[in-house]
Write an enzyme that holds these catalytic residues in place. Structure first.
Site, PDB file in Angstrom:
ATOM      1  N   HIS A 106       0.620  -1.113  -0.020  1.00  0.00           N
ATOM      2  CA  HIS A 106      -0.195  -0.143  -0.063  1.00  0.00           C
ATOM      3  C   HIS A 106       0.891   1.224  -0.127  1.00  0.00           C
ATOM      4  CE1 HIS A 106      -3.655   2.095   0.027  1.00  0.00           C
ATOM      5  NE2 HIS A 106      -4.178   1.455   1.022  1.00  0.00           N
ATOM      6  N   ASP A 133      -2.223   2.264  -4.363  1.00  0.00           N
ATOM      7  CA  ASP A 133      -3.460   2.874  -3.883  1.00  0.00           C
ATOM      8  C   ASP A 133      -4.708   1.615  -3.900  1.00  0.00           C
ATOM      9  OD1 ASP A 133      -2.178   5.134  -3.384  1.00  0.00           O
ATOM     10  OD2 ASP A 133      -3.064   6.162  -5.056  1.00  0.00           O
TER      11      ASP A 133
END
Length: 506
Positions: free
Chosen positions: A477, A481
């Site tokens: 992450h 995204d």
């Protein structure tokens, strides 16, 4: 002029030897390369050849003495007439005297070092696995000597030449580096002389006509064992130091085997837990898998998103063309080719999933090197299909089949498991219905495939049974995204459910 007889170099780990026996006495004639003295080390027995022809002038170290490498053993006087000729035999009646037979020269054995090979820039050490041979074994060229385990794969080390293993320098479990010597092999005409005779199969050896070597005799006296309790493996059955050590070890093992019965406590209600446990050393590959997976969890901001795909279109296409496909391409049509192509299409659209973080930089890869996780008996390996985006489904299937064969045989090269940009893991072959795969660092994404199972689905307002598979995308992450991760997985799903998209490259 005198020539010195000195203790030769016997290996990096051998610093001293014991004088077993002298083959010549002072005043006797010697030919160059003729065995003159026998030395015993804790690993092997070796014969020292005469460095020159002449007469043995002086013996400086007697049998049974321990000497260091390079120590002076004796001297040979050289020059014409220095060697005492053997007396001539009587005339044969025709006035001609028979010539004395010349002593045969012993062939010197050339020693070849077997070293740890270089295994790639990122591999700096390996762990010694199982030895297939021991000191004294005869080997042929290319016979497997030992298996080395690196953090990426297991590698078999072959014999460079035929000969006899005279010394094993590294033990199972030792950590070695490229260039380290693993063992030594005697090759050439003298190789047979370096191999000790096979020990007798009988439990107790018959008394040898040869007296025990001095070091063996001393150890036997100290240990209180007799000659009929030791099998001699030296020349003409002579008992050597290592034979006494082996006999003592065998006696100790026998006593240990008898001890539990003699000292058995009262019958317990249940065996101790320790007696029901087995301790097994982790392989280098397994240790590395554990470390890398934990590092990935500790380093990346790992998250997993899920979806499901209707495998009906792929299964129908595969059923319709699998025989023709195998006949034309020589490989079976599986599911990995379709998934690899679908992933490549999605990576082109969502390049962040194909990138990696390097410090404060992001490296975007304009190519698709797809790692395919393969389970083996020794652990998980991930060979890489390079430039998969430029390959056809048939080419991908051929490459994956090749990797599968190599993985089973332990023949995967280090270069074949480096440089991947994205990984596919198929837990469905083991029956997994759902899982969250761990990233293969430094990659930013891994796709988990699972078991195909029929489930009730609503299609055009009707409830029908469809072959469904759960898909899982684990991603970093920090660079990917949530929107990009979900879009990536949806694109994979769309490609597989509308198989024409793969064929038309849409």
């Amino acid at each position: 002029m005198a020539t010195e007889i000195r203790v030769p170099t016997l290996g990096e780990s051998v610093t001293e030897a014991t004088i077993a026996q002298w083959f010549k006495k002072p005043g006797e004639a010697i030919n160059a390369d003729e065995p003159i003295v026998e030395l015993e080390t804790d690993k092997v027995t070796v014969e020292v050849p005469a460095p020159a022809s002449g007469t043995l002038e002086e013996i400086l170290v007697k049998e049974g003495d321990t000497v260091e490498v390079g120590a002076l053993l004796g001297q040979i006087s050289e020059g014409a007439g220095s060697a005492k000729p053997a007396p001539a035999k009587k005339s044969d009646g025709a006035g001609k005297a028979e010539k004395p037979a010349e002593p045969k020269k012993a062939a010197a054995a050339e020693t070849v070092d077997v070293v740890v090979p270089s295994a790639g820039e990122s591999v700096t050490e390996a762990e010694v696995g199982e030895w297939m041979v021991k000191a004294g074994d005869a080997v042929k060229a290319d016979d497997t000597l030992v298996e080395l385990e690196t953090d990426k794969a297991a590698q078999e080390i072959p014999a460079p030449q035929a000969g006899t293993v005279v010394e094993v320098l590294k033990n199972t479990g030792d950590t070695v580096q490229p260039g380290d010597i693993l063992c030594r092999i005697a090759v050439g005409a003298g190789a047979a002389a370096a191999k000790p005779a096979a020990p007798a199969e009988a439990p107790a050896a018959k008394a040898s006509s040869m007296p025990p070597a001095p070091s063996a005799s001393k150890m036997m006296a100290e240990s209180g064992i007799s000659g009929d309790q030791v099998s001699g493996s030296g020349k003409r059955g002579q008992v050597l130091k290592e034979d006494v050590i082996a006999a003592l070890a065998a006696g100790t093992a026998a006593k240990q085997a008898e001890a539990p019965a003699a000292k058995a406590p009262r019958a317990p209600s249940a065996p101790a837990d320790g007696e029901r446990e087995e301790r097994v050393r982790m392989t280098k590959l397994r240790q590395t898998i554990a470390r890398r997976l934990k590092d990935a969890q500790n380093t990346a901001a790992m998250l997993t998103t899920y979806n499901e795909v209707d495998m009906g279109p792929v299964m129908e296409l595969r059923k319709q063309y699998k025989d023709l496909f195998e006949k034309k391409h020589g490989v079976k049509l599986g599911f990995m080719g379709f998934f690899t192509k679908a992933v490549c299409h999605a990576l082109k659209e969502i390049p962040a999933v194909n990138a990696e973080i390097d410090g404060t930089d992001i490296i975007y890869k304009n190519y698709c090197h797809i790692g395919v996780a393969v389970g083996t008996e020794k652990g998980l390996v991930v060979p890489v299909v390079r430039d998969a985006d430029e390959m056809s489904i048939a080419e991908i299937e051929k490459k994956i089949a090749e990797f599968g064969r190599k993985a089973r045989d332990g023949k995967l090269g280090i270069d074949e498991m480096q440089g991947g940009t994205f990984t596919i893991s198929n837990g469905g072959v083991y029956g997994s219905l759902m899982s969250s795969p761990i990233l293969n660092a430094p990659q930013s994404g891994i796709l988990g495939m699972h078991k195909i199972q029929e489930r009730p689905m609503v299609v055009d307002g009707q409830i029908v049974a469809r072959p469904m598979m759960y898909l899982a995308l684990s991603y970093d992450h920090r660079i990917v995204d949530g929107k990009e991760a979900v879009t990536f997985l949806v694109r994979v799903k769309e490609s597989l459910e509308d198989i024409q998209r793969l064929v038309l490259d849409l």
